[in-house]
Write an enzyme that holds these catalytic residues in place. Structure first.
Site, PDB file in Angstrom:
ATOM      1  N   GLU A 106       8.797  16.662  15.162  1.00  0.00           N
ATOM      2  CA  GLU A 106       9.168  16.569  13.740  1.00  0.00           C
ATOM      3  C   GLU A 106       8.367  17.594  12.921  1.00  0.00           C
ATOM      4  O   GLU A 106       7.147  17.693  13.067  1.00  0.00           O
ATOM      5  CB  GLU A 106       8.869  15.150  13.236  1.00  0.00           C
ATOM      6  CG  GLU A 106       9.374  14.919  11.825  1.00  0.00           C
ATOM      7  CD  GLU A 106       9.101  13.498  11.323  1.00  0.00           C
ATOM      8  OE1 GLU A 106       8.004  12.962  11.585  1.00  0.00           O
ATOM      9  OE2 GLU A 106       9.978  12.950  10.643  1.00  0.00           O
ATOM     10  N   GLU A 146       9.699   1.826  10.563  1.00  0.00           N
ATOM     11  CA  GLU A 146      10.661   2.903  10.284  1.00  0.00           C
ATOM     12  C   GLU A 146       9.889   4.206  10.424  1.00  0.00           C
ATOM     13  O   GLU A 146       9.046   4.533   9.577  1.00  0.00           O
ATOM     14  CB  GLU A 146      11.207   2.765   8.855  1.00  0.00           C
ATOM     15  CG  GLU A 146      11.911   1.447   8.577  1.00  0.00           C
ATOM     16  CD  GLU A 146      13.177   1.277   9.382  1.00  0.00           C
ATOM     17  OE1 GLU A 146      13.768   2.288   9.807  1.00  0.00           O
ATOM     18  OE2 GLU A 146      13.566   0.130   9.623  1.00  0.00           O
ATOM     19  N   LYS A 151       0.841  -1.202   0.000  1.00  0.00           N
ATOM     20  CA  LYS A 151       0.000   0.000   0.000  1.00  0.00           C
ATOM     21  C   LYS A 151       0.868   1.240   0.000  1.00  0.00           C
ATOM     22  O   LYS A 151       1.519   1.569   0.981  1.00  0.00           O
ATOM     23  CB  LYS A 151      -0.924   0.048   1.223  1.00  0.00           C
ATOM     24  CG  LYS A 151      -2.012   1.095   1.023  1.00  0.00           C
ATOM     25  CD  LYS A 151      -2.629   1.599   2.308  1.00  0.00           C
ATOM     26  CE  LYS A 151      -2.055   2.863   2.846  1.00  0.00           C
ATOM     27  NZ  LYS A 151      -2.109   4.042   1.977  1.00  0.00           N
ATOM     28  N   CYS A 208      13.327  11.699   5.793  1.00  0.00           N
ATOM     29  CA  CYS A 208      13.381  11.364   7.220  1.00  0.00           C
ATOM     30  C   CYS A 208      14.780  11.551   7.782  1.00  0.00           C
ATOM     31  O   CYS A 208      14.959  11.672   8.983  1.00  0.00           O
ATOM     32  CB  CYS A 208      12.919   9.936   7.418  1.00  0.00           C
ATOM     33  SG  CYS A 208      13.833   8.778   6.389  1.00  0.00           S
TER      34      CYS A 208
HETATM   35  P1  NAD Z   1       1.862   8.425   7.676  1.00  0.00           P
HETATM   36  O1  NAD Z   1       2.175   7.660   8.908  1.00  0.00           O
HETATM   37  O2  NAD Z   1       0.747   9.384   7.721  1.00  0.00           O
HETATM   38  O3  NAD Z   1       1.524   7.417   6.479  1.00  0.00           O
HETATM   39  C1  NAD Z   1       2.432   6.426   6.043  1.00  0.00           C
HETATM   40  C2  NAD Z   1       1.642   5.302   5.399  1.00  0.00           C
HETATM   41  O4  NAD Z   1       0.879   4.645   6.400  1.00  0.00           O
HETATM   42  C3  NAD Z   1       0.633   5.752   4.351  1.00  0.00           C
HETATM   43  O5  NAD Z   1       0.582   4.809   3.317  1.00  0.00           O
HETATM   44  C4  NAD Z   1      -0.660   5.785   5.134  1.00  0.00           C
HETATM   45  O6  NAD Z   1      -1.813   5.653   4.329  1.00  0.00           O
HETATM   46  C5  NAD Z   1      -0.489   4.606   6.054  1.00  0.00           C
HETATM   47  N1  NAD Z   1      -1.250   4.641   7.311  1.00  0.00           N
HETATM   48  C6  NAD Z   1      -1.600   5.717   8.043  1.00  0.00           C
HETATM   49  N2  NAD Z   1      -2.289   5.315   9.131  1.00  0.00           N
HETATM   50  C7  NAD Z   1      -2.326   3.964   9.090  1.00  0.00           C
HETATM   51  C8  NAD Z   1      -2.908   2.966   9.940  1.00  0.00           C
HETATM   52  N3  NAD Z   1      -3.569   3.284  11.059  1.00  0.00           N
HETATM   53  N4  NAD Z   1      -2.754   1.672   9.597  1.00  0.00           N
HETATM   54  C9  NAD Z   1      -2.074   1.326   8.483  1.00  0.00           C
HETATM   55  N5  NAD Z   1      -1.549   2.216   7.631  1.00  0.00           N
HETATM   56  C10 NAD Z   1      -1.666   3.526   7.944  1.00  0.00           C
HETATM   57  O7  NAD Z   1       3.225   9.101   7.222  1.00  0.00           O
HETATM   58  P2  NAD Z   1       3.450  10.085   5.999  1.00  0.00           P
HETATM   59  O8  NAD Z   1       2.890  11.416   6.375  1.00  0.00           O
HETATM   60  O9  NAD Z   1       3.008   9.425   4.755  1.00  0.00           O
HETATM   61  O10 NAD Z   1       5.048  10.151   5.939  1.00  0.00           O
HETATM   62  C11 NAD Z   1       5.818  11.029   6.675  1.00  0.00           C
HETATM   63  C12 NAD Z   1       6.403  10.350   7.886  1.00  0.00           C
HETATM   64  O11 NAD Z   1       7.181   9.216   7.474  1.00  0.00           O
HETATM   65  C13 NAD Z   1       7.358  11.226   8.657  1.00  0.00           C
HETATM   66  O12 NAD Z   1       7.116  11.060  10.026  1.00  0.00           O
HETATM   67  C14 NAD Z   1       8.732  10.682   8.293  1.00  0.00           C
HETATM   68  O13 NAD Z   1       9.742  10.897   9.241  1.00  0.00           O
HETATM   69  C15 NAD Z   1       8.427   9.241   8.154  1.00  0.00           C
HETATM   70  N6  NAD Z   1       9.443   8.565   7.352  1.00  0.00           N
HETATM   71  C16 NAD Z   1      10.317   7.717   7.992  1.00  0.00           C
HETATM   72  C17 NAD Z   1      11.319   7.075   7.275  1.00  0.00           C
HETATM   73  C18 NAD Z   1      12.288   6.128   7.939  1.00  0.00           C
HETATM   74  O14 NAD Z   1      12.984   5.413   7.237  1.00  0.00           O
HETATM   75  N7  NAD Z   1      12.350   6.075   9.266  1.00  0.00           N
HETATM   76  C19 NAD Z   1      11.423   7.299   5.893  1.00  0.00           C
HETATM   77  C20 NAD Z   1      10.519   8.168   5.284  1.00  0.00           C
HETATM   78  C21 NAD Z   1       9.528   8.791   6.025  1.00  0.00           C
END
Ligand code: NAD
Length: 478
Positions: free
Chosen positions: A382, A246, A171, A280
């Site tokens: 963040e 992550e 997804k 990130c």
């Molecule tokens: P997000 O958590 O809102 O969404 C990430 C993914 O999870 C999306 O596909 C979303 O639809 C899905 N999702 C959201 N809620 C969910 C749930 N309850 N159950 C299952 N899936 C769910 O994050 P975002 O806004 O898309 O991305 C930004 C964040 O990602 C930032 O916090 C950033 O630091 C982090 N990030 C971390 C890394 C790493 O390697 N640690 C890399 C890139 C981004």
């Protein structure tokens, strides 16, 4: 472009027939429709994956390797099309998508195709006893990815999952679904059997949650926010699923006066603002040794002021738009909070109003803020946008305390030529990755991940192959 789910080797509409709007950040206009999938689409995907699993899991490694290599080559053959889709969907510059995101997605498949040819398991010897460990694929696994590096991070999960012999329910983020949609077609042409990779689109709390709670899905690899990661752990842990999380970061960039100044300065501009600060691994808190601070501040701000924010398709733009209206408003509100907390905005600090067809787009000037304490919200939470804070430190101890003062622990960057200091500090920095005199220099064989609220588990190299396999020990007395 209106997109569909990719289930059992075919593009299909969501069962409920519902769609959500997709937006182009450069203009703020609706660019297409995305399936608003739910539990029924996940059920179809799981059925297809379960049926495909026995053949895929038992396929000769060389054949699996060939298919994954074909996918890698297919991505490169579609470089322009994928880069345009990635840039249009995320607001990042076309140049970034062409030179970083899409080539890396191709490399992810190539790297793990090769890894599966070399992956081996352990054997332990005792007299008259044969004891060996099988590493078998987990089964059907879920891969959920964010919007900041869309195809790059989606493929970073899917490639090792497939390489290890699993079938995948993937997804992508609902904010940037386009390249994952195009990947389905590339996989089909590459010879990936139907049902081995299924891609469902939609919102996290509906289709994402349906993946996490599906009892047939045995492992979840998630990259995204700490908030969503906590929710996923809450649901998946009592089901005893394997979990790789992550999550967010608030990475320190620590600069000592003995560093190679020019390289540090140029790299710090990149590590602060690349991809609009939406990586990130970006260093969002810059700590500078007191003796160097005034010079650094002046030089850094002068360089940041020169960064051209503009149309993502324009070759001269260094930064494009941030990813969504919601994120645009969040970043601007973080800048307001920083001002309320007593921060002084040295440059940027505002949205940029673009002319013509870009007028509705979400652009923010790269922003540098000083004068804040380590404990304030701006330095603890963040932001994930083109905003950094800079602050002086007195000595090594002071730098370490500041660096380790947040709930996060993803990466840290250290600039110094004192090797003993590098060793001392690397051991004490609370981070999964420490870069010294460089930033984002990646080797896909190394462990990747964070500590504290930045996540659990590691990706990359054998770590990923081990995550996507179950070890089973077999002991035979001869
Ligand atoms: P997000 O958590 O809102 O969404 C990430 C993914 O999870 C999306 O596909 C979303 O639809 C899905 N999702 C959201 N809620 C969910 C749930 N309850 N159950 C299952 N899936 C769910 O994050 P975002 O806004 O898309 O991305 C930004 C964040 O990602 C930032 O916090 C950033 O630091 C982090 N990030 C971390 C890394 C790493 O390697 N640690 C890399 C890139 C981004």
């Amino acid at each position: 472009m209106d997109i569909k789910n990719f289930i059992d080797g075919k593009y299909v509409a969501p069962v409920n027939g519902r769609y959500i709007d997709n937006y182009a950040p450069a203009t703020g206009n609706v660019s297409g429709k995305i399936p608003d999938s739910d539990v029924d689409d996940v059920a179809l995907a799981v059925k297809a994956a379960k049926e495909a699993f026995p053949v895929w899991a038992s396929m000769h490694p060389e054949k699996r390797h060939d298919i994954l290599r074909n996918i890698s080559e297919g991505i490169l053959q579609n470089l322009d099309r994928l880069a345009e889709a990635e840039s249009s969907d995320s607001g990042k510059t076309l140049e970034t998508a062409r030179t970083i995101d899409i080539p890396r997605a191709a490399l992810n498949f190539k790297f793990f195709a090769t890894a599966l040819m070399h992956f081996a398991s352990e054997s332990h010897h005792q007299p008259n006893v044969l004891s060996y460990t099988l590493r078998q694929p987990v089964g059907v696994v879920g891969c959920i990815s964010p919007w900041n590096l869309p195809l790059y991070l989606f493929s970073w999960k899917i490639a090792p999952a497939l390489a290890a012999g699993n079938c995948v329910i993937g997804k992508p983020s609902e904010v940037t679904p386009l390249t994952a949609y195009l990947l389905g077609e590339i996989c089909e042409k590459a010879g990936l059997p139907a049902g081995v990779l299924n891609i469902v689109h939609g919102l996290g709390p509906s289709v994402g949650a349906a993946i996490v709670s599906n009892p047939e899905i045995k492992a979840i690899s998630f990259t995204g926010s700490t908030r969503a990661g906590a929710e996923i752990a809450r649901v998946a842990a009592p089901m005893f699923k394997k979990l790789s999380l992550e999550l967010g970061g608030k990475n320190p960039n620590i600069i000592f006066a003995d560093c190679d100044y020019d390289k540090m300065l140029e790299t710090t501009v990149r590590s602060s603002f690349n991809n609009q600060g939406q990586i990130c691994l970006c260093g969002s808190r810059v700590y500078v040794e007191k003796s160097l601070y005034p010079k650094f501040r002046d030089d850094f701000v002068a360089l940041v002021k020169q960064i051209k924010v503009g149309n993502p398709t324009d070759q001269t733009s260094r930064l494009g738009a941030v990813v969504s209206k919601a994120h645009f408003e969040k970043v601007l509100s973080c800048i307001e909070l920083a001002k309320e907390e007593g921060g002084k905005v040295l440059c940027g600090g505002t949205a940029i109003q673009m002319p013509g067809e870009l007028a509705g787009g979400w652009y923010i000037a790269p922003t540098v803020i000083e004068g804040l304490s380590a404990q304030c919200r701006t330095n603890q939470e963040e932001i994930f946008g083109p905003v950094v804070t800079i602050q002086p430190f007195d000595n090594e101890q002071d730098a370490l305390e500041n660096a380790n003062s947040t709930p996060y622990g993803l990466s840290a960057t250290l600039w110094t030529n004192d090797l003993k200091r590098v060793q001392r500090m690397s051991e004490k920095l609370q981070a999964g990755i420490v870069w010294v005199n460089t930033w984002m220099l990646r080797d896909l064989r190394t462990p990747f991940g964070g500590v504290k609220n930045s996540g659990v588990g590691r990706e990359g190299g054998w770590e990923a192959m081990r995550f996507f396999t179950e070890p089973k020990n077999v002991t035979i007395e001869l």
